[in-house]
Design a protein around this motif. Structure first.
Motif, PDB file in Angstrom:
ATOM      1  N   GLN A 173      36.275  23.617  58.809  1.00  0.00           N
ATOM      2  CA  GLN A 173      35.234  24.549  59.084  1.00  0.00           C
ATOM      3  C   GLN A 173      35.107  24.979  60.471  1.00  0.00           C
ATOM      4  OE1 GLN A 173      31.860  21.845  58.140  1.00  0.00           O
ATOM      5  NE2 GLN A 173      31.589  23.014  56.204  1.00  0.00           N
ATOM      6  N   ASP A 174      36.027  24.334  61.470  1.00  0.00           N
ATOM      7  CA  ASP A 174      36.089  24.587  62.770  1.00  0.00           C
ATOM      8  C   ASP A 174      37.151  25.718  63.213  1.00  0.00           C
ATOM      9  OD1 ASP A 174      37.785  22.588  62.547  1.00  0.00           O
ATOM     10  OD2 ASP A 174      37.125  21.511  64.478  1.00  0.00           O
ATOM     11  N   ASP A 175      37.970  26.025  62.052  1.00  0.00           N
ATOM     12  CA  ASP A 175      38.932  27.000  62.419  1.00  0.00           C
ATOM     13  C   ASP A 175      38.431  28.315  62.404  1.00  0.00           C
ATOM     14  OD1 ASP A 175      41.013  25.098  62.482  1.00  0.00           O
ATOM     15  OD2 ASP A 175      41.400  25.106  60.230  1.00  0.00           O
ATOM     16  N   HIS A 176      37.573  28.343  63.531  1.00  0.00           N
ATOM     17  CA  HIS A 176      37.008  29.920  63.682  1.00  0.00           C
ATOM     18  C   HIS A 176      37.761  30.824  63.455  1.00  0.00           C
ATOM     19  CE1 HIS A 176      33.702  26.923  65.097  1.00  0.00           C
ATOM     20  NE2 HIS A 176      33.428  27.295  63.725  1.00  0.00           N
ATOM     21  N   ASP A 177      38.700  30.903  64.566  1.00  0.00           N
ATOM     22  CA  ASP A 177      39.552  32.114  64.669  1.00  0.00           C
ATOM     23  C   ASP A 177      40.185  32.681  63.132  1.00  0.00           C
ATOM     24  OD1 ASP A 177      38.759  32.614  67.078  1.00  0.00           O
ATOM     25  OD2 ASP A 177      40.744  31.631  67.956  1.00  0.00           O
ATOM     26  N   ARG A 178      40.932  31.637  62.347  1.00  0.00           N
ATOM     27  CA  ARG A 178      41.436  31.732  61.297  1.00  0.00           C
ATOM     28  C   ARG A 178      40.376  32.359  60.217  1.00  0.00           C
ATOM     29  NH1 ARG A 178      43.924  27.012  63.101  1.00  0.00           N
ATOM     30  NH2 ARG A 178      46.068  27.196  63.624  1.00  0.00           N
ATOM     31  N   LEU A 179      39.310  31.454  60.161  1.00  0.00           N
ATOM     32  CA  LEU A 179      38.274  32.158  59.162  1.00  0.00           C
ATOM     33  C   LEU A 179      37.861  33.662  59.360  1.00  0.00           C
ATOM     34  CD1 LEU A 179      36.136  28.882  59.169  1.00  0.00           C
ATOM     35  CD2 LEU A 179      37.581  29.818  57.206  1.00  0.00           C
ATOM     36  N   ALA A 180      37.643  33.646  60.658  1.00  0.00           N
ATOM     37  CA  ALA A 180      37.162  34.998  61.117  1.00  0.00           C
ATOM     38  C   ALA A 180      38.186  36.206  60.731  1.00  0.00           C
ATOM     39  CB  ALA A 180      37.213  35.310  62.536  1.00  0.00           C
ATOM     40  N   GLY A 181      39.550  35.880  60.690  1.00  0.00           N
ATOM     41  CA  GLY A 181      40.663  36.710  60.362  1.00  0.00           C
ATOM     42  C   GLY A 181      40.546  37.075  58.848  1.00  0.00           C
TER      43      GLY A 181
ATOM     44  N   ALA B 213      36.710  27.347  47.592  1.00  0.00           N
ATOM     45  CA  ALA B 213      37.901  26.281  47.925  1.00  0.00           C
ATOM     46  C   ALA B 213      37.996  24.850  47.116  1.00  0.00           C
ATOM     47  CB  ALA B 213      37.808  26.045  49.439  1.00  0.00           C
ATOM     48  N   ALA B 214      36.712  24.177  47.104  1.00  0.00           N
ATOM     49  CA  ALA B 214      36.794  23.311  46.559  1.00  0.00           C
ATOM     50  C   ALA B 214      36.948  23.257  44.949  1.00  0.00           C
ATOM     51  CB  ALA B 214      35.425  22.484  46.611  1.00  0.00           C
TER      52      ALA B 214
ATOM     53  N   THR C 285      37.854  34.185  51.802  1.00  0.00           N
ATOM     54  CA  THR C 285      38.024  32.968  52.831  1.00  0.00           C
ATOM     55  C   THR C 285      38.270  31.796  51.791  1.00  0.00           C
ATOM     56  OG1 THR C 285      35.511  32.913  52.712  1.00  0.00           O
ATOM     57  CG2 THR C 285      36.662  34.093  54.547  1.00  0.00           C
ATOM     58  N   GLY C 286      37.640  31.890  50.570  1.00  0.00           N
ATOM     59  CA  GLY C 286      37.678  30.722  49.778  1.00  0.00           C
ATOM     60  C   GLY C 286      39.158  30.456  49.301  1.00  0.00           C
TER      61      GLY C 286
ATOM     62  N   PRO D  85       6.831  37.793  50.867  1.00  0.00           N
ATOM     63  CA  PRO D  85       5.683  37.970  49.687  1.00  0.00           C
ATOM     64  C   PRO D  85       6.437  37.455  48.227  1.00  0.00           C
ATOM     65  CG  PRO D  85       6.700  40.067  50.233  1.00  0.00           C
ATOM     66  CD  PRO D  85       7.330  39.153  51.284  1.00  0.00           C
ATOM     67  N   GLY D  86       5.506  37.592  47.294  1.00  0.00           N
ATOM     68  CA  GLY D  86       5.832  37.002  45.860  1.00  0.00           C
ATOM     69  C   GLY D  86       7.181  37.923  45.511  1.00  0.00           C
ATOM     70  N   ARG D  87       8.091  37.369  44.824  1.00  0.00           N
ATOM     71  CA  ARG D  87       9.379  37.807  44.726  1.00  0.00           C
ATOM     72  C   ARG D  87       9.849  37.598  43.112  1.00  0.00           C
ATOM     73  NH1 ARG D  87       9.677  33.212  47.709  1.00  0.00           N
ATOM     74  NH2 ARG D  87      10.596  31.304  46.859  1.00  0.00           N
ATOM     75  N   LEU D  88      10.724  38.423  42.663  1.00  0.00           N
ATOM     76  CA  LEU D  88      11.431  38.131  41.584  1.00  0.00           C
ATOM     77  C   LEU D  88      12.578  37.302  41.471  1.00  0.00           C
ATOM     78  CD1 LEU D  88      11.197  41.786  39.943  1.00  0.00           C
ATOM     79  CD2 LEU D  88       9.900  39.817  39.366  1.00  0.00           C
ATOM     80  N   ALA D  89      13.459  37.548  42.369  1.00  0.00           N
ATOM     81  CA  ALA D  89      14.593  36.333  42.664  1.00  0.00           C
ATOM     82  C   ALA D  89      14.693  36.500  44.275  1.00  0.00           C
ATOM     83  CB  ALA D  89      15.921  36.960  42.038  1.00  0.00           C
ATOM     84  N   ALA D  90      15.431  35.303  44.595  1.00  0.00           N
ATOM     85  CA  ALA D  90      15.717  34.924  45.827  1.00  0.00           C
ATOM     86  C   ALA D  90      17.010  34.136  46.077  1.00  0.00           C
ATOM     87  CB  ALA D  90      14.741  34.285  46.811  1.00  0.00           C
ATOM     88  N   HIS D  91      18.100  34.778  46.605  1.00  0.00           N
ATOM     89  CA  HIS D  91      19.582  34.256  46.348  1.00  0.00           C
ATOM     90  C   HIS D  91      20.157  34.360  47.726  1.00  0.00           C
ATOM     91  CE1 HIS D  91      19.938  34.004  42.046  1.00  0.00           C
ATOM     92  NE2 HIS D  91      19.028  34.953  42.245  1.00  0.00           N
ATOM     93  N   ALA D  92      20.575  33.199  48.303  1.00  0.00           N
ATOM     94  CA  ALA D  92      21.486  32.972  49.496  1.00  0.00           C
ATOM     95  C   ALA D  92      22.841  33.379  49.563  1.00  0.00           C
ATOM     96  CB  ALA D  92      21.287  31.511  50.034  1.00  0.00           C
ATOM     97  N   TYR D  93      23.211  33.902  50.414  1.00  0.00           N
ATOM     98  CA  TYR D  93      24.685  34.219  50.611  1.00  0.00           C
ATOM     99  C   TYR D  93      25.500  33.186  50.964  1.00  0.00           C
ATOM    100  CZ  TYR D  93      23.354  39.256  50.154  1.00  0.00           C
ATOM    101  OH  TYR D  93      22.520  40.533  49.804  1.00  0.00           O
ATOM    102  N   LEU D  94      26.267  32.719  50.080  1.00  0.00           N
ATOM    103  CA  LEU D  94      26.976  31.434  50.308  1.00  0.00           C
ATOM    104  C   LEU D  94      28.251  31.854  50.956  1.00  0.00           C
ATOM    105  CD1 LEU D  94      26.328  29.167  47.141  1.00  0.00           C
ATOM    106  CD2 LEU D  94      25.184  29.263  49.201  1.00  0.00           C
ATOM    107  N   GLY D  95      29.113  30.741  51.625  1.00  0.00           N
ATOM    108  CA  GLY D  95      30.199  31.026  52.078  1.00  0.00           C
ATOM    109  C   GLY D  95      31.523  30.719  51.158  1.00  0.00           C
ATOM    110  N   GLY D  96      32.805  30.342  51.630  1.00  0.00           N
ATOM    111  CA  GLY D  96      34.009  30.112  50.671  1.00  0.00           C
ATOM    112  C   GLY D  96      34.502  28.980  50.329  1.00  0.00           C
ATOM    113  N   PHE D  97      33.530  27.903  50.989  1.00  0.00           N
ATOM    114  CA  PHE D  97      33.942  26.224  51.015  1.00  0.00           C
ATOM    115  C   PHE D  97      33.812  25.704  49.516  1.00  0.00           C
ATOM    116  CE2 PHE D  97      34.644  26.719  55.391  1.00  0.00           C
ATOM    117  CZ  PHE D  97      35.637  25.996  55.612  1.00  0.00           C
TER     118      PHE D  97
END
Length: 589
Positions: A194-202, A161-162, A183-184, A146-158
């Protein structure tokens, strides 16, 4: 003889990254940044300033002033501590940018120039999806939002890192996941892909432990009475020694208060989590793989964490104005509490019905805080709470306050209220929605002003719940039992996830776990917490942590800002559960 070849010299392992935390929410201990910078060595200092309710607060700030929308406390802390960070070579990463990370980055540069401290500032943006058409955002139920005041995506750490790889001393962001603050820096330090999934999960697990500040070092801890009270008077903030393989050690600066042990870390791991698969924008961490080991005083090692590809969608936090609310709390003292409550309720209902327009939502709650033959008037009194909500502020304003005040001499004996009702106040509604990762313009704005678009992960996987383990621990043998509170043999921590609540319960010993895993079923949970009746309750089993996590869907209505419940963030739901009595084996008591 074949020519012998020398063994290759292994490359030196990257040194561990020491990441601290100095804020768990907007309003946390102001001196924490200074304490962390002066208390011991650090490489990176993080600060989490954002919560679902905070985004609504910052949104109101920005409506009044387009230059606002970020956590001003962070700037005041930097004014005291920017020189310390520069002297010690500590980088700072914080999500204090809120709705205006570019504005905060500019303010930090102005501050650094005024103080004469060299400082390279970068920021991360792209999380603001408020202008995105309704058709592009889907709620968790699959329908357009429905109508909204704000919408914000939850971004990751890359994106973080940059910025760090480009030499930033300070990185500010808008809405990123809380764990992305860890993580960043880890991605930048160790060069993970990006595919270092175990390390990122840690790193995600370490970030989840750090994100709420002193909750990892004994704050809000269920077993605080097992230690001297002085331990928890001024707990120090936590830090993680993160290693290249994704493992970490949670600790704190020497000489600071609080406690870091398997119990405090377990409690924070269970806080505000849901399913066994803990999904984020960079990776899905398997919480059932987490291993905790007490490595020494105030040192807990986390290892064994497995990761899986992240889901193809990002979570989006939607904040909108839900309408207006008002409340009045009637004090009922002495005898005939139920009859007094019934009388004033009938009187108020009649007044609201005769008003020009009855509020759309009217709710009553009687809290029996009274005692028989009480030694004080306060302990002889119960509280009857009336809450009204409507889209029209007038309907919940004068209509309610007038009706309540007019009963002052015409209702139950001893009539009074805790405070006279005033005007209706606006309340917010939080809802989670989802959007394809590629639809979000995740962008790192580097210290030199150049912009780097962060690509979404190439490999994703649809999120699926895990069934309970087929094999639970062997149950305890039958024996004598005693009726006693659950909290004598189990810890708990609870919190909010939008309109849902979670209650994590853990056992401190293996025998207690054997009993808990078989005893605290969903049916028993509902029996102990009758307010969950009629709501969907899901149990998740985490054997490595000797823990169960219960998710109660819809308990908090439309989220914390709607204040739909006495405890709107479910902070004490776990403590209520621990206070409930059931038959417990005497061998555990």
């Amino acid at each position: 003889m074949p020519e012998s070849r020398p063994e290759p010299i292994p490359e030196p392992a990257a040194p561990p990254l020491r990441i601290g935390n100095a804020s768990g929410f907007y309003g946390d201990r102001f001196d924490a940044m200074r304490e962390m910078l002066t208390g011991g060595p650090l490489d990176v200092l993080t600060g989490d300033y954002l919560a679902e309710l905070t985004m609504l607060i910052l949104g109101r700030d920005r409506q009044k002033d387009p230059r606002a929308g970020y956590a001003r406390t962070f700037l005041r802390q930097l004014e005291e501590c920017l020189g310390l960070a520069h002297e010690r070579g500590v980088r700072i990463v914080a999500n204090a940018g809120g709705l205006n990370p570019a504005g905060l980055a500019d303010a930090v540069r102005e501050l650094a120039d005024r103080l004469g401290i060299p400082c390279r500032v970068a920021h991360v943006e792209g999380d603001d999806l408020t202008p995105l058409p309704h058709s592009r955002l889907r709620s968790s139920g699959g329908t357009p939002t429905p109508g909204r005041l704000a919408a914000h995506a939850y971004l990751g750490g890359f994106g973080i890192a940059a910025c760090l790889r480009a030499g930033a001393d300070i990185v500010v962001t808008g809405r990123v996941t809380d764990a992305a603050l860890v993580t960043g820096p880890a991605v930048a330090h160790f060069g993970w892909r990006q595919d270092d999934h175990d390390r990122l999960a840690g790193a995600v697990v370490a970030g989840h432990v750090l994100e709420c500040g002193t909750q990892a070092t004994g704050g809000n801890y269920a077993h605080f009475t097992h230690h001297p009270r002085s331990t928890f008077l001024h707990p120090g903030f936590p830090l993680a020694e993160l290693h290249a393989d994704g493992s970490s050690v949670i600790t704190k600066h020497d000489g600071t208060g609080g406690l870091v042990d398997v119990g405090t870390v377990t409690a924070q791991l269970l806080y505000e989590t849901g399913a066994v698969r803990y999904a984020g924008p960079d990776v899905t961490a398997r919480l059932d793989s987490v291993r905790l080991t007490q490595q020494g005083p105030d040192r807990v090692r986390i290892d064994g964490v497995r990761g899986e590809p992240p889901p193809p969608t990002l979570k989006v936090g939607l904040n909108r104005l839900g309408g207006f609310r008002n409340e009045v709390v009637f004090v009922l003292t002495g005898l005939e509490i139920e009859q007094k409550a019934a009388l004033v309720r009938d009187q108020m209902e009649a007044a609201l019905a005769n008003a020009k327009s009855r509020p759309n939502d009217v709710s009553w709650e009687l809290a029996r805080t009274d005692r028989a033959d009480a030694p004080t008037e306060e302990t002889a009194s119960a509280l009857l709470r009336l809450v009204v909500r409507d889209a029209d502020p007038e309907v919940v304003g004068r209509a309610l306050s007038g009706a309540a005040v007019e009963l002052a001499l015409a209702s139950y004996p001893g009539f009074h209220v805790t405070a006279p009702p005033g005007k209706g106040s606006p309340y917010g509604v939080f809802e989670a929605a989802y959007v394809e990762q590629g639809a979000v313009p995740h962008t790192a704005v580097l210290p030199d002003g150049s912009r780097v678009r962060i690509d979404p992960p190439l490999l994703t996987r649809l999120l699926a719940d895990l069934d309970e383990p087929l094999v639970l621990p062997e149950p305890l043998p039958d024996g004598r039992v005693r009726r006693a509170p659950l909290g004598l043999v189990a810890g708990a921590r609870s919190g909010d996830k939008g309109g849902d609540a979670n209650v994590g319960v853990w056992a401190p010993t293996h025998d207690a776990w054997r009993w808990l895993a078989h005893t605290l079923t969903v049916d028993r949970f509902r029996e102990l917490l009758p307010e969950t009746a009629g709501l969907r309750v899901v149990r998740h089993v985490l054997p490595n942590l000797r823990a169960l996590n219960f998710v109660v869907e819809g308990l908090l209505g439309e989220g914390v800002a709607s204040q739909a419940r006495f405890d709107p963030q479910a902070k004490a739901l776990g403590e209520w559960l621990r206070s409930r009595h059931l038959d417990i084996p005497e061998a555990l008591l």
